[in-house]
Design a protein around this motif. Sequence first.
Motif, PDB file in Angstrom:
ATOM      1  N   LEU A   1       1.943   6.868   6.410  1.00  0.00           N
ATOM      2  CA  LEU A   1       0.462   6.621   5.993  1.00  0.00           C
ATOM      3  C   LEU A   1      -0.462   5.463   5.745  1.00  0.00           C
ATOM      4  O   LEU A   1      -1.117   4.626   6.838  1.00  0.00           O
ATOM      5  CB  LEU A   1       0.235   7.474   4.657  1.00  0.00           C
ATOM      6  CG  LEU A   1       0.788   8.782   4.354  1.00  0.00           C
ATOM      7  CD1 LEU A   1       0.251  10.107   3.048  1.00  0.00           C
ATOM      8  CD2 LEU A   1      -0.455   9.822   5.701  1.00  0.00           C
ATOM      9  N   ALA A   2       0.556   4.335   5.018  1.00  0.00           N
ATOM     10  CA  ALA A   2      -0.134   2.817   5.419  1.00  0.00           C
ATOM     11  C   ALA A   2      -0.286   2.727   6.594  1.00  0.00           C
ATOM     12  O   ALA A   2      -0.979   1.948   6.844  1.00  0.00           O
ATOM     13  CB  ALA A   2       1.116   1.965   4.185  1.00  0.00           C
TER      14      ALA A   2
ATOM     15  N   SER B   1       1.224   7.084  -6.481  1.00  0.00           N
ATOM     16  CA  SER B   1       0.835   8.411  -7.107  1.00  0.00           C
ATOM     17  C   SER B   1       1.669   9.705  -6.863  1.00  0.00           C
ATOM     18  O   SER B   1       0.556  10.636  -7.055  1.00  0.00           O
ATOM     19  CB  SER B   1      -0.368   7.958  -5.955  1.00  0.00           C
ATOM     20  OG  SER B   1      -1.727   6.698  -5.973  1.00  0.00           O
TER      21      SER B   1
ATOM     22  N   ALA C   1       4.969   7.548   2.723  1.00  0.00           N
ATOM     23  CA  ALA C   1       4.200   7.110   2.755  1.00  0.00           C
ATOM     24  C   ALA C   1       4.368   5.624   3.101  1.00  0.00           C
ATOM     25  O   ALA C   1       2.666   5.197   3.319  1.00  0.00           O
ATOM     26  CB  ALA C   1       4.518   6.665   0.516  1.00  0.00           C
TER      27      ALA C   1
ATOM     28  N   HIS D   1       1.434   4.799  -2.522  1.00  0.00           N
ATOM     29  CA  HIS D   1       1.168   6.101  -2.283  1.00  0.00           C
ATOM     30  C   HIS D   1       2.100   6.756  -3.105  1.00  0.00           C
ATOM     31  O   HIS D   1       2.408   7.527  -3.351  1.00  0.00           O
ATOM     32  CB  HIS D   1       1.187   6.152  -0.731  1.00  0.00           C
ATOM     33  CG  HIS D   1      -0.129   5.468  -0.028  1.00  0.00           C
ATOM     34  ND1 HIS D   1      -0.962   6.058  -0.330  1.00  0.00           N
ATOM     35  CD2 HIS D   1       0.093   5.003   1.702  1.00  0.00           C
ATOM     36  CE1 HIS D   1      -2.071   5.047  -0.142  1.00  0.00           C
ATOM     37  NE2 HIS D   1      -1.562   5.048   1.497  1.00  0.00           N
TER      38      HIS D   1
ATOM     39  N   ILE E   1       1.795  13.774   0.697  1.00  0.00           N
ATOM     40  CA  ILE E   1       1.103  12.693   0.026  1.00  0.00           C
ATOM     41  C   ILE E   1      -1.104  13.020   0.880  1.00  0.00           C
ATOM     42  O   ILE E   1      -1.429  12.495  -0.367  1.00  0.00           O
ATOM     43  CB  ILE E   1       1.474  11.141   0.084  1.00  0.00           C
ATOM     44  CG1 ILE E   1       2.828  11.447  -0.184  1.00  0.00           C
ATOM     45  CG2 ILE E   1       0.688  10.626  -0.150  1.00  0.00           C
ATOM     46  CD1 ILE E   1       3.623  10.193   0.188  1.00  0.00           C
ATOM     47  N   ARG E   2      -1.182  12.901   1.488  1.00  0.00           N
ATOM     48  CA  ARG E   2      -2.361  13.014   2.278  1.00  0.00           C
ATOM     49  C   ARG E   2      -3.348  13.857   1.582  1.00  0.00           C
ATOM     50  O   ARG E   2      -4.104  13.724   1.005  1.00  0.00           O
ATOM     51  CB  ARG E   2      -2.491  13.353   3.467  1.00  0.00           C
ATOM     52  CG  ARG E   2      -3.447  12.330   3.828  1.00  0.00           C
ATOM     53  CD  ARG E   2      -4.045  12.484   5.281  1.00  0.00           C
ATOM     54  NE  ARG E   2      -3.061  13.880   6.321  1.00  0.00           N
ATOM     55  CZ  ARG E   2      -4.019  15.256   6.341  1.00  0.00           C
ATOM     56  NH1 ARG E   2      -5.158  15.191   5.633  1.00  0.00           N
ATOM     57  NH2 ARG E   2      -3.397  16.758   6.581  1.00  0.00           N
TER      58      ARG E   2
ATOM     59  N   PHE F   1      -5.496  11.159   0.031  1.00  0.00           N
ATOM     60  CA  PHE F   1      -6.154  10.554   0.421  1.00  0.00           C
ATOM     61  C   PHE F   1      -6.876  10.245   1.511  1.00  0.00           C
ATOM     62  O   PHE F   1      -6.688  11.150   2.133  1.00  0.00           O
ATOM     63  CB  PHE F   1      -4.383   9.786   0.659  1.00  0.00           C
ATOM     64  CG  PHE F   1      -3.580   8.497  -0.382  1.00  0.00           C
ATOM     65  CD1 PHE F   1      -4.143   7.648  -1.665  1.00  0.00           C
ATOM     66  CD2 PHE F   1      -2.913   9.312  -0.896  1.00  0.00           C
ATOM     67  CE1 PHE F   1      -3.931   7.020  -2.444  1.00  0.00           C
ATOM     68  CE2 PHE F   1      -2.015   8.587  -2.039  1.00  0.00           C
ATOM     69  CZ  PHE F   1      -2.889   8.003  -3.024  1.00  0.00           C
TER      70      PHE F   1
ATOM     71  N   GLN G   1       0.856  -1.050  -0.218  1.00  0.00           N
ATOM     72  CA  GLN G   1      -0.205  -0.415   0.024  1.00  0.00           C
ATOM     73  C   GLN G   1       1.240   1.502  -0.092  1.00  0.00           C
ATOM     74  O   GLN G   1       0.650   2.286  -0.488  1.00  0.00           O
ATOM     75  CB  GLN G   1      -1.388   0.412   1.393  1.00  0.00           C
ATOM     76  CG  GLN G   1      -1.637   1.367   1.327  1.00  0.00           C
ATOM     77  CD  GLN G   1      -2.714   1.023   0.395  1.00  0.00           C
ATOM     78  OE1 GLN G   1      -3.690   0.334  -0.542  1.00  0.00           O
ATOM     79  NE2 GLN G   1      -2.705   2.229  -0.734  1.00  0.00           N
TER      80      GLN G   1
ATOM     81  N   CYS H   1      -2.340  14.117  -3.056  1.00  0.00           N
ATOM     82  CA  CYS H   1      -3.607  12.801  -3.943  1.00  0.00           C
ATOM     83  C   CYS H   1      -4.550  13.090  -3.307  1.00  0.00           C
ATOM     84  O   CYS H   1      -5.629  11.512  -3.555  1.00  0.00           O
ATOM     85  CB  CYS H   1      -2.451  12.099  -3.080  1.00  0.00           C
ATOM     86  SG  CYS H   1      -0.960  12.196  -4.182  1.00  0.00           S
TER      87      CYS H   1
END
Length: 354
Positions: A195-196, A172, A192, A169, A229-230, A235, A165, A233
């Motif tokens: 977050l995962a 992405s 990444a 991320h 990233i959050r 998420f 996962q 992207c």
Amino acid sequence: MTSNNASEKTVSDGQSTTTEERGHEPTVEHEPSRQSACPECEGQVITEDEQSFCTDCGLIVADEWVDLSPTLNDLGLVGDADQSIETVDPLRTDKGLHTKIGRNTDGRGNPLSNEQWEKVQRLRKWHKRMQFGEKRKRTKRLNEGLRDVEMIGGNLALPDHVIKQAAQHLRSASEARLPGGRMAWEALAGGAVLLAARASSVNRDEIDAAVATHTKAPHERVCAAARKIRCECGFDAPLIRPNAVMAVVDALADDAIPGARAVRTWRLAQHLMKLGDQVPVGPRTPRCTVAASALYAADRLLSHKHLTQEQVAAAASTIVPTSRNRIARYSRELVDAYEAKHGTDDPGVGLEAE
């Protein structure tokens, strides 16, 4: 467990039955209860069909098993349905099946002859050329980032689906062109994974520092990368620091804000922080820095100013390094986002919404 001559009796729901009556020998439990000892009496836990129970006290540990881990489709591990149903590996730049060839050994670990070694070198060179293609530089950096994700996950012994996962991320982030400037690939790889991991059942109290320890970037940059990233992207991942505003308030001096005013300032700062995540404001900045800016902006919106940029920056720096320039810049952006959202700078609107 049973022997060849006689079978022991096991107890479930107060009823005694033999394993012969059940039809087959029970197996030691590993799934779904994830434990082999009874939590009540430390007896042995066994599984019959989808029911796990203690052989001593009869406690039912689990009566059904549902696999809640992400499916192959969720992780993007299934190829094009029109062409192939083979699974693919997100930890490889081409998502293809991959074989790791040793430098001086074959697939069985035997040493290569000179002729074989030269052949393998040529194959490796051709493979790299085909693997990276036209966008060689960016694909090569993505490949290095995926190696970092795999390394971090391996050092932390994270579940396989969490590592994959995290790879999704990072892909992405690459497609959104997030790497560049102060946002390095190494930090994005750590963000990444963070977050995962936080979106899974991994212990969240220890994961932040653990990921930063094994990432080739400072803790501040890892948290900033995770937030970028959050936000960029989109998420739906848990916040890295959900109570960032309160953390900055606690770091302030006790007499910095009067008691009654402190509650109003905190509530308005919380509202500004939510706007900062939506816009986003300072996406490549740690959440605590933006939280400190939200606190200063909330104090500016309310009457009778109590905080200075120096005070807020010093308080936030006890958590992550923060400068007055960042507080000034992001607080202005947050106030602009507030006025664009509500059409006014009246703090009462934000307090009512909060």
